[in-house]
Scaffold this motif. Structure first.
Motif, PDB file in Angstrom:
ATOM      1  N   ASP A  79       0.740  21.172   3.381  1.00 55.92           N
ATOM      2  CA  ASP A  79       2.265  20.457   3.291  1.00 55.92           C
ATOM      3  C   ASP A  79       2.009  19.131   3.032  1.00 55.92           C
ATOM      4  O   ASP A  79       3.057  18.249   2.940  1.00 55.92           O
ATOM      5  CB  ASP A  79       2.988  20.709   4.668  1.00 55.92           C
ATOM      6  N   HIS A  80       1.062  18.497   2.556  1.00 54.34           N
ATOM      7  CA  HIS A  80       0.778  17.104   2.342  1.00 54.34           C
ATOM      8  C   HIS A  80       0.921  16.086   3.356  1.00 54.34           C
ATOM      9  O   HIS A  80       1.327  15.127   2.982  1.00 54.34           O
ATOM     10  CB  HIS A  80       1.492  16.747   0.946  1.00 54.34           C
ATOM     11  N   GLU A  81       0.686  16.577   4.547  1.00 55.31           N
ATOM     12  CA  GLU A  81       0.903  15.476   5.613  1.00 55.31           C
ATOM     13  C   GLU A  81      -0.133  14.507   5.618  1.00 55.31           C
ATOM     14  O   GLU A  81      -1.385  14.743   5.145  1.00 55.31           O
ATOM     15  CB  GLU A  81       0.826  16.390   7.058  1.00 55.31           C
ATOM     16  N   PHE A  82      -0.002  13.444   6.268  1.00 55.35           N
ATOM     17  CA  PHE A  82      -0.907  12.314   6.070  1.00 55.35           C
ATOM     18  C   PHE A  82      -2.011  12.541   6.980  1.00 55.35           C
ATOM     19  O   PHE A  82      -1.857  13.040   8.202  1.00 55.35           O
ATOM     20  CB  PHE A  82      -0.354  11.039   6.534  1.00 55.35           C
ATOM     21  N   ASP A  83      -3.177  12.501   6.931  1.00 54.22           N
ATOM     22  CA  ASP A  83      -4.277  12.626   7.563  1.00 54.22           C
ATOM     23  C   ASP A  83      -4.581  11.282   8.178  1.00 54.22           C
ATOM     24  O   ASP A  83      -5.578  10.373   7.466  1.00 54.22           O
ATOM     25  CB  ASP A  83      -5.720  13.259   6.634  1.00 54.22           C
ATOM     26  N   PHE A  84      -4.229  10.888   9.428  1.00 51.36           N
ATOM     27  CA  PHE A  84      -4.460   9.770   9.980  1.00 51.36           C
ATOM     28  C   PHE A  84      -5.888   9.369  10.285  1.00 51.36           C
ATOM     29  O   PHE A  84      -6.401   8.214  10.130  1.00 51.36           O
ATOM     30  CB  PHE A  84      -3.547   9.556  11.162  1.00 51.36           C
ATOM     31  N   ASP A  85      -6.617  10.514  10.838  1.00 52.62           N
ATOM     32  CA  ASP A  85      -7.866  10.101  11.123  1.00 52.62           C
ATOM     33  C   ASP A  85      -8.833   9.798   9.835  1.00 52.62           C
ATOM     34  O   ASP A  85      -9.560   8.715   9.991  1.00 52.62           O
ATOM     35  CB  ASP A  85      -8.726  11.582  11.501  1.00 52.62           C
ATOM     36  N   HIS A  86      -8.625  10.520   8.873  1.00 52.03           N
ATOM     37  CA  HIS A  86      -9.440  10.062   7.619  1.00 52.03           C
ATOM     38  C   HIS A  86      -9.106   8.620   7.047  1.00 52.03           C
ATOM     39  O   HIS A  86      -9.903   7.890   7.087  1.00 52.03           O
ATOM     40  CB  HIS A  86      -8.999  10.923   6.492  1.00 52.03           C
ATOM     41  N   HIS A  87      -7.427   8.556   7.003  1.00 52.98           N
ATOM     42  CA  HIS A  87      -7.103   7.146   6.576  1.00 52.98           C
ATOM     43  C   HIS A  87      -7.117   6.035   7.627  1.00 52.98           C
ATOM     44  O   HIS A  87      -7.644   4.613   7.053  1.00 52.98           O
ATOM     45  CB  HIS A  87      -5.854   7.093   6.118  1.00 52.98           C
ATOM     46  N   SER A  88      -7.179   6.088   8.676  1.00 54.65           N
ATOM     47  CA  SER A  88      -7.139   4.956   9.444  1.00 54.65           C
ATOM     48  C   SER A  88      -8.689   4.527   9.788  1.00 54.65           C
ATOM     49  O   SER A  88      -8.968   3.423  10.243  1.00 54.65           O
ATOM     50  CB  SER A  88      -6.869   5.314  11.055  1.00 54.65           C
ATOM     51  N   GLU A  89      -9.877   5.333   9.396  1.00 53.11           N
ATOM     52  CA  GLU A  89     -10.908   4.880   9.420  1.00 53.11           C
ATOM     53  C   GLU A  89     -11.330   4.106   8.312  1.00 53.11           C
ATOM     54  O   GLU A  89     -12.288   2.940   8.535  1.00 53.11           O
ATOM     55  CB  GLU A  89     -12.132   6.043   9.243  1.00 53.11           C
ATOM     56  N   ARG A  90     -10.707   4.071   7.058  1.00 53.71           N
ATOM     57  CA  ARG A  90     -10.823   3.222   5.981  1.00 53.71           C
ATOM     58  C   ARG A  90      -9.970   2.295   5.554  1.00 53.71           C
ATOM     59  O   ARG A  90     -10.329   1.023   5.008  1.00 53.71           O
ATOM     60  CB  ARG A  90     -11.377   3.920   4.624  1.00 53.71           C
ATOM     61  N   LEU A  91      -8.835   2.049   6.168  1.00 55.10           N
ATOM     62  CA  LEU A  91      -7.750   1.213   5.890  1.00 55.10           C
ATOM     63  C   LEU A  91      -7.631   0.014   7.083  1.00 55.10           C
ATOM     64  O   LEU A  91      -7.788   0.419   8.408  1.00 55.10           O
ATOM     65  CB  LEU A  91      -6.384   1.946   5.576  1.00 55.10           C
ATOM     66  N   PRO A  92      -7.957  -1.204   6.847  1.00 60.52           N
ATOM     67  CA  PRO A  92      -7.530  -1.990   7.792  1.00 60.52           C
ATOM     68  C   PRO A  92      -6.186  -1.807   8.647  1.00 60.52           C
ATOM     69  O   PRO A  92      -5.239  -1.462   7.990  1.00 60.52           O
ATOM     70  CB  PRO A  92      -7.424  -3.663   7.081  1.00 60.52           C
ATOM     71  N   GLU A  93      -6.190  -2.439   9.802  1.00 62.44           N
ATOM     72  CA  GLU A  93      -4.903  -2.363  10.634  1.00 62.44           C
ATOM     73  C   GLU A  93      -4.045  -3.482  10.274  1.00 62.44           C
ATOM     74  O   GLU A  93      -4.444  -4.381   9.646  1.00 62.44           O
ATOM     75  CB  GLU A  93      -5.282  -2.468  12.261  1.00 62.44           C
ATOM     76  N   ALA A  94      -3.028  -3.427  10.365  1.00 60.41           N
ATOM     77  CA  ALA A  94      -1.718  -4.394   9.992  1.00 60.41           C
ATOM     78  C   ALA A  94      -0.919  -4.572  11.409  1.00 60.41           C
ATOM     79  O   ALA A  94      -0.392  -3.394  12.115  1.00 60.41           O
ATOM     80  CB  ALA A  94      -0.885  -3.824   8.799  1.00 60.41           C
ATOM     81  N   THR A  95      -0.657  -5.919  11.549  1.00 59.31           N
ATOM     82  CA  THR A  95       0.332  -6.045  12.525  1.00 59.31           C
ATOM     83  C   THR A  95       1.605  -5.773  12.045  1.00 59.31           C
ATOM     84  O   THR A  95       1.951  -5.634  10.849  1.00 59.31           O
ATOM     85  CB  THR A  95       0.312  -7.672  12.855  1.00 59.31           C
ATOM     86  N   LYS A  96       2.545  -5.887  13.184  1.00 60.77           N
ATOM     87  CA  LYS A  96       4.076  -5.794  12.721  1.00 60.77           C
ATOM     88  C   LYS A  96       4.457  -6.402  11.608  1.00 60.77           C
ATOM     89  O   LYS A  96       5.249  -6.140  10.691  1.00 60.77           O
ATOM     90  CB  LYS A  96       4.729  -5.711  13.876  1.00 60.77           C
ATOM     91  N   PHE A  97       4.253  -7.721  11.696  1.00 61.29           N
ATOM     92  CA  PHE A  97       4.651  -8.707  10.844  1.00 61.29           C
ATOM     93  C   PHE A  97       4.104  -8.384   9.657  1.00 61.29           C
ATOM     94  O   PHE A  97       4.885  -8.519   8.633  1.00 61.29           O
ATOM     95  CB  PHE A  97       4.110 -10.085  11.200  1.00 61.29           C
ATOM     96  N   GLN A  98       2.743  -8.026   9.330  1.00 60.14           N
ATOM     97  CA  GLN A  98       2.154  -7.774   8.297  1.00 60.14           C
ATOM     98  C   GLN A  98       2.708  -6.302   7.619  1.00 60.14           C
ATOM     99  O   GLN A  98       2.944  -6.229   6.332  1.00 60.14           O
ATOM    100  CB  GLN A  98       0.600  -7.502   8.276  1.00 60.14           C
TER     101      GLN A  98
END
Length: 115
Positions: A7-26
């Protein structure tokens, strides 16, 4: 590690490992840039509309610089005094992941699934 399902749901585990976190302002900066490439003062004005108060240069530009360093935003020189900022594919992915995460939690709460 699980891949995104059919269904093309976002894989948070996979992406959260490689993408930097962003603050609410960012995340707000990324949302502004998702519409179109903008120069610093145009970003500042849009954020001021959202927050309903002045956004200090000392807050905006260090956050833009951090997003550039993390490859979530690309910075190009418009002229000697002005830079343009554009969201990158990773920036769009980070924004999409954040928005989807919040939406899932909001929908879970409204359907009685959240405590």
């Amino acid at each position: 590690m699980a891949a995104a399902d059919e269904d093309h749901e976002f894989d948070f585990d996979h992406h959260s490992e490689r993408l930097p976190e962003a603050t609410k302002f960012q995340t707000a900066i990324l949302a502004v840039l998702a519409e179109e490439t903008r120069y610093g003062l145009a970003i500042k004005e849009e954020l001021e509309d959202y927050y309903g108060e002045k956004v200090n240069h000392g807050r905006l530009y260090p956050n833009l610089d951090q997003l550039v360093q993390e490859d979530l935003v690309e910075k190009t020189e418009r002229d000697k005094r002005t830079n343009d900022y554009a969201i990158t594919d990773d920036g769009r992915e980070r924004l999409r992941a954040d928005v989807q995460w919040f939406a899932e939690h909001l929908l879970a709460e409204s359907s009685g699934g959240g405590d």
